[in-house]
Motif scaffolding. Sequence first.
Motif, PDB file in Angstrom:
ATOM      1  N   UNK B 151      -5.367   6.644  12.648  1.00 53.30           N
ATOM      2  CA  UNK B 151      -4.944   6.296  11.299  1.00 53.30           C
ATOM      3  C   UNK B 151      -5.484   7.305  10.292  1.00 53.30           C
ATOM      4  N   UNK B 152      -6.719   7.771  10.515  1.00 49.79           N
ATOM      5  CA  UNK B 152      -7.299   8.745   9.585  1.00 49.79           C
ATOM      6  C   UNK B 152      -6.515  10.049   9.623  1.00 49.79           C
ATOM      7  N   UNK B 153      -5.951  10.403  10.776  1.00 48.50           N
ATOM      8  CA  UNK B 153      -5.191  11.656  10.848  1.00 48.50           C
ATOM      9  C   UNK B 153      -3.905  11.529  10.026  1.00 48.50           C
ATOM     10  N   UNK B 154      -3.436  10.297   9.827  1.00 47.57           N
ATOM     11  CA  UNK B 154      -2.249  10.082   9.006  1.00 47.57           C
ATOM     12  C   UNK B 154      -2.627  10.004   7.527  1.00 47.57           C
ATOM     13  N   UNK B 155      -3.665   9.241   7.217  1.00 51.13           N
ATOM     14  CA  UNK B 155      -3.968   8.937   5.818  1.00 51.13           C
ATOM     15  C   UNK B 155      -4.964   9.891   5.164  1.00 51.13           C
ATOM     16  N   UNK B 156      -5.896  10.419   5.930  1.00 49.18           N
ATOM     17  CA  UNK B 156      -6.966  11.193   5.322  1.00 49.18           C
ATOM     18  C   UNK B 156      -8.125  10.275   4.958  1.00 49.18           C
ATOM     19  N   UNK B 157      -8.896  10.706   3.975  1.00 52.65           N
ATOM     20  CA  UNK B 157     -10.136  10.023   3.599  1.00 52.65           C
ATOM     21  C   UNK B 157      -9.892   8.595   3.077  1.00 52.65           C
ATOM     22  N   UNK B 158     -10.511   7.614   3.749  1.00 53.30           N
ATOM     23  CA  UNK B 158     -10.305   6.216   3.343  1.00 53.30           C
ATOM     24  C   UNK B 158     -11.043   5.847   2.052  1.00 53.30           C
ATOM     25  N   UNK B 159     -11.921   6.737   1.565  1.00 52.38           N
ATOM     26  CA  UNK B 159     -12.635   6.371   0.343  1.00 52.38           C
ATOM     27  C   UNK B 159     -11.759   6.579  -0.897  1.00 52.38           C
ATOM     28  N   UNK B 160     -10.688   7.365  -0.756  1.00 52.28           N
ATOM     29  CA  UNK B 160      -9.742   7.524  -1.856  1.00 52.28           C
ATOM     30  C   UNK B 160      -8.961   6.208  -1.985  1.00 52.28           C
ATOM     31  N   UNK B 161      -8.962   5.656  -3.186  1.00 54.20           N
ATOM     32  CA  UNK B 161      -8.430   4.301  -3.359  1.00 54.20           C
ATOM     33  C   UNK B 161      -6.990   4.154  -2.863  1.00 54.20           C
ATOM     34  N   UNK B 162      -6.144   5.153  -3.141  1.00 51.05           N
ATOM     35  CA  UNK B 162      -4.749   5.074  -2.703  1.00 51.05           C
ATOM     36  C   UNK B 162      -4.681   4.937  -1.176  1.00 51.05           C
ATOM     37  N   UNK B 163      -5.536   5.701  -0.481  1.00 51.96           N
ATOM     38  CA  UNK B 163      -5.545   5.639   0.983  1.00 51.96           C
ATOM     39  C   UNK B 163      -6.066   4.297   1.473  1.00 51.96           C
ATOM     40  N   UNK B 164      -7.112   3.807   0.789  1.00 52.04           N
ATOM     41  CA  UNK B 164      -7.689   2.519   1.185  1.00 52.04           C
ATOM     42  C   UNK B 164      -6.641   1.414   1.056  1.00 52.04           C
ATOM     43  N   UNK B 165      -5.826   1.503  -0.001  1.00 49.44           N
ATOM     44  CA  UNK B 165      -4.809   0.467  -0.209  1.00 49.44           C
ATOM     45  C   UNK B 165      -3.698   0.556   0.833  1.00 49.44           C
ATOM     46  N   UNK B 166      -3.343   1.796   1.211  1.00 48.47           N
ATOM     47  CA  UNK B 166      -2.344   1.953   2.274  1.00 48.47           C
ATOM     48  C   UNK B 166      -2.895   1.428   3.604  1.00 48.47           C
ATOM     49  N   UNK B 167      -4.150   1.756   3.866  1.00 51.27           N
ATOM     50  CA  UNK B 167      -4.801   1.268   5.081  1.00 51.27           C
ATOM     51  C   UNK B 167      -4.803  -0.257   5.092  1.00 51.27           C
ATOM     52  N   UNK B 168      -5.098  -0.823   3.929  1.00 54.77           N
ATOM     53  CA  UNK B 168      -5.137  -2.276   3.797  1.00 54.77           C
ATOM     54  C   UNK B 168      -3.779  -2.890   4.129  1.00 54.77           C
ATOM     55  N   UNK B 169      -2.700  -2.326   3.562  1.00 51.18           N
ATOM     56  CA  UNK B 169      -1.404  -2.943   3.829  1.00 51.18           C
ATOM     57  C   UNK B 169      -0.984  -2.720   5.280  1.00 51.18           C
ATOM     58  N   UNK B 170      -1.398  -1.583   5.855  1.00 49.82           N
ATOM     59  CA  UNK B 170      -1.078  -1.323   7.257  1.00 49.82           C
ATOM     60  C   UNK B 170      -1.732  -2.379   8.157  1.00 49.82           C
ATOM     61  N   UNK B 171      -3.011  -2.624   7.935  1.00 45.80           N
ATOM     62  CA  UNK B 171      -3.725  -3.607   8.768  1.00 45.80           C
ATOM     63  C   UNK B 171      -3.180  -5.013   8.524  1.00 45.80           C
ATOM     64  N   UNK B 172      -2.890  -5.321   7.241  1.00 41.23           N
ATOM     65  CA  UNK B 172      -2.361  -6.654   6.930  1.00 41.23           C
ATOM     66  C   UNK B 172      -1.025  -6.917   7.626  1.00 41.23           C
ATOM     67  N   UNK B 173      -0.218  -5.857   7.759  1.00 41.96           N
ATOM     68  CA  UNK B 173       1.058  -6.032   8.464  1.00 41.96           C
ATOM     69  C   UNK B 173       0.850  -6.326   9.936  1.00 41.96           C
ATOM     70  N   UNK B 174      -0.129  -5.656  10.545  1.00 44.24           N
ATOM     71  CA  UNK B 174      -0.408  -5.934  11.963  1.00 44.24           C
ATOM     72  C   UNK B 174      -0.885  -7.376  12.094  1.00 44.24           C
ATOM     73  N   UNK B 175      -1.743  -7.766  11.167  1.00 42.52           N
ATOM     74  CA  UNK B 175      -2.354  -9.097  11.219  1.00 42.52           C
ATOM     75  C   UNK B 175      -1.296 -10.173  10.925  1.00 42.52           C
ATOM     76  N   UNK B 176      -0.319  -9.849  10.065  1.00 47.31           N
ATOM     77  CA  UNK B 176       0.737 -10.810   9.730  1.00 47.31           C
ATOM     78  C   UNK B 176       1.596 -11.114  10.955  1.00 47.31           C
ATOM     79  N   UNK B 177       1.733 -10.133  11.835  1.00 47.73           N
ATOM     80  CA  UNK B 177       2.531 -10.352  13.046  1.00 47.73           C
ATOM     81  C   UNK B 177       1.893 -11.409  13.932  1.00 47.73           C
ATOM     82  N   UNK B 178       0.620 -11.696  13.679  1.00 53.47           N
ATOM     83  CA  UNK B 178      -0.096 -12.737  14.417  1.00 53.47           C
ATOM     84  C   UNK B 178       0.566 -14.096  14.258  1.00 53.47           C
ATOM     85  N   UNK B 179       1.152 -14.316  13.090  1.00 45.89           N
ATOM     86  CA  UNK B 179       1.643 -15.660  12.789  1.00 45.89           C
ATOM     87  C   UNK B 179       3.141 -15.801  13.004  1.00 45.89           C
ATOM     88  N   UNK B 180       3.759 -14.785  13.596  1.00 46.93           N
ATOM     89  CA  UNK B 180       5.201 -14.891  13.797  1.00 46.93           C
ATOM     90  C   UNK B 180       5.527 -15.087  15.268  1.00 46.93           C
TER      91      UNK B 180
END
Lengths: 131, 180
Positions: B151-180
């Motif tokens: 994931x870091x090779x795609x997004x770059x530094x996770x401390x940059x807020x924009x990247x952190x937010x993209x990382x967040x939505x990426x993980x949330x989507x994986x986690x959302x699939x848990x309930x389907x």
Amino acid sequence: MAKMTLEQLRKLREEKKKQLDMRDPDNKQIHIVVGMGTSGIAAGAKDTLDAFLRCIENRGLTNVAVRQVGSFGLDYAEPTVEVVMPDMPRVIYGKVTPDVAEKIVLEHIIGKKLVENHVYDRPAADIVDKE
Amino acid sequence: MHYSLSDFILELVQNSLEAGANDLHLIIKEEGHFFMQLSDNGKGMTEEEKNRALDPFFTDGIKHPNRRVGLGLAFLSQMVSQVQGDFSVISGKNKGTCVSFSVPLDNVDTPPVGDISSAIRQAFSYDYDYELFIERTCPSGYSYTLSRREIASVLGDFSIVENALLLDSFIREQEASCNT
């Protein structure tokens, strides 16, 4: 719902990057450093960190980095957060609940004023000796 | 004490990173029990150090010289024993450490699971160069894996807020699939 793939994530990243490059390029870097040691986590630093991300996004601030480190050693005042930015002294804020995190973004980062009652370290000397 | 089970994800990951690990493997499973296992390639502990690690007043003395604090594993073992779960630490000097625990989700004293997506994002975002591979199995039996390096090779530094937010939505989507 089809979940997001790494490829889609890559595309989103590139779109975001274009938007960012169009904005003010010489915007200086702002660092928010959140103490995430045992005591920080126990005091709710996770929620504080998430509040910073949300608030920075809502305000459309760019060039802010939010970093996670261990404890600052001010365990009685957790969650603790250090803010480093141009034109302001380095400050460690304590008892930073999500509400206070929002205040720090509005008052300290945007308004360039210290947030009262939450400054726990690096006070006067830095104000006199501006970086 | 920690409020939620997901807080221990951060606790253990941080322990590993501070023990010099750069290759971490985390398993999170919810199937009647909440099971978590983190193995790392950090500096490990001798048998004696391992026993002392559960002492709330023990630390290696490097991070906090002259102070006797180190609540991480002590909090975890206390929580696990309160709810009659299982807890184990396997470690060898210079061989890395594997910490695992399992707690029943139906015990009234078991902390809530908490926000797993947020905990995973934060576990990815420490200021170190490391791989964290996560195997997550949801209550529905659905499972997914995440690799920090990938994931870091795609997004770059996770401390940059924009990247952190993209990382967040990426993980949330994986986690959302848990309930389907």
